[in-house]
Design a protein around this motif. Structure first.
Motif, short mmCIF file in Angstrom:
data_model
loop_
_atom_site.label_atom_id
_atom_site.label_comp_id
_atom_site.label_asym_id
_atom_site.label_seq_id
_atom_site.Cartn_x
_atom_site.Cartn_y
_atom_site.Cartn_z
N GLU A 197 0.73 -0.80 -0.02
CA GLU A 197 0.22 0.10 -0.08
C GLU A 197 1.58 1.53 0.10
OE1 GLU A 197 -0.87 0.71 5.02
OE2 GLU A 197 -2.22 -0.98 3.20
N ASP A 198 2.23 1.08 0.05
CA ASP A 198 3.06 2.33 0.14
C ASP A 198 3.58 2.65 -1.38
OD1 ASP A 198 2.44 2.58 3.22
OD2 ASP A 198 4.13 1.26 3.69
N TYR A 199 3.07 1.30 -1.97
CA TYR A 199 4.34 2.00 -3.22
C TYR A 199 3.04 2.00 -4.28
CZ TYR A 199 8.11 -0.27 -1.67
OH TYR A 199 9.16 0.29 -0.70
N SER A 200 3.45 3.10 -5.59
CA SER A 200 2.50 3.06 -6.97
C SER A 200 2.42 2.18 -7.08
CB SER A 200 2.72 4.29 -7.43
OG SER A 200 3.76 3.23 -8.43
N SER A 201 1.23 1.91 -8.32
CA SER A 201 1.20 0.56 -8.77
C SER A 201 2.11 0.44 -10.00
CB SER A 201 -0.15 0.17 -10.07
OG SER A 201 -0.08 1.59 -10.93
N GLU A 202 3.09 1.06 -10.65
CA GLU A 202 4.57 1.07 -11.49
C GLU A 202 4.74 0.00 -10.11
OE1 GLU A 202 7.60 3.26 -13.55
OE2 GLU A 202 6.09 4.22 -12.26
N GLY A 203 5.69 1.00 -8.99
CA GLY A 203 6.59 0.26 -7.57
C GLY A 203 6.41 -1.11 -7.83
#
Length: 73
Positions: free
Chosen positions: A44-50
């Motif tokens: 949840e702390d990352y973007s979909s790209e990450g």
């Protein structure tokens, strides 16, 4: 510490596990565990790209080859 093995049991003796170096046949299950843990605690702390980049990294054939060759422990 090659060959290090340690077995431990929980106090209730209902569950046991072994701590050891991973073997090639462990790779898929280990990466599945890494992925599940990442999604549960970090995703949840990352973007979909990450998230996609992390997934691509742990399931990359190059990473697996490095592990098999002993370059990634």
């Amino acid at each position: 510490m090659h060959g290090f093995r340690k077995c431990m049991k929980m106090l209730n003796n209902d569950f046991s596990y072994e701590i050891r170096w991973a073997r090639p046949e462990d790779w898929k299950k280990a990466m599945d565990m890494v992925w599940d843990t990442f999604i549960k605690f970090e995703g949840e702390d990352y973007s979909s790209e990450g998230i996609r980049n992390f997934y691509d990294f742990i399931y990359d054939d190059g990473l697996y080859r490095s592990f098999i060759n002993g370059d990634y422990l």
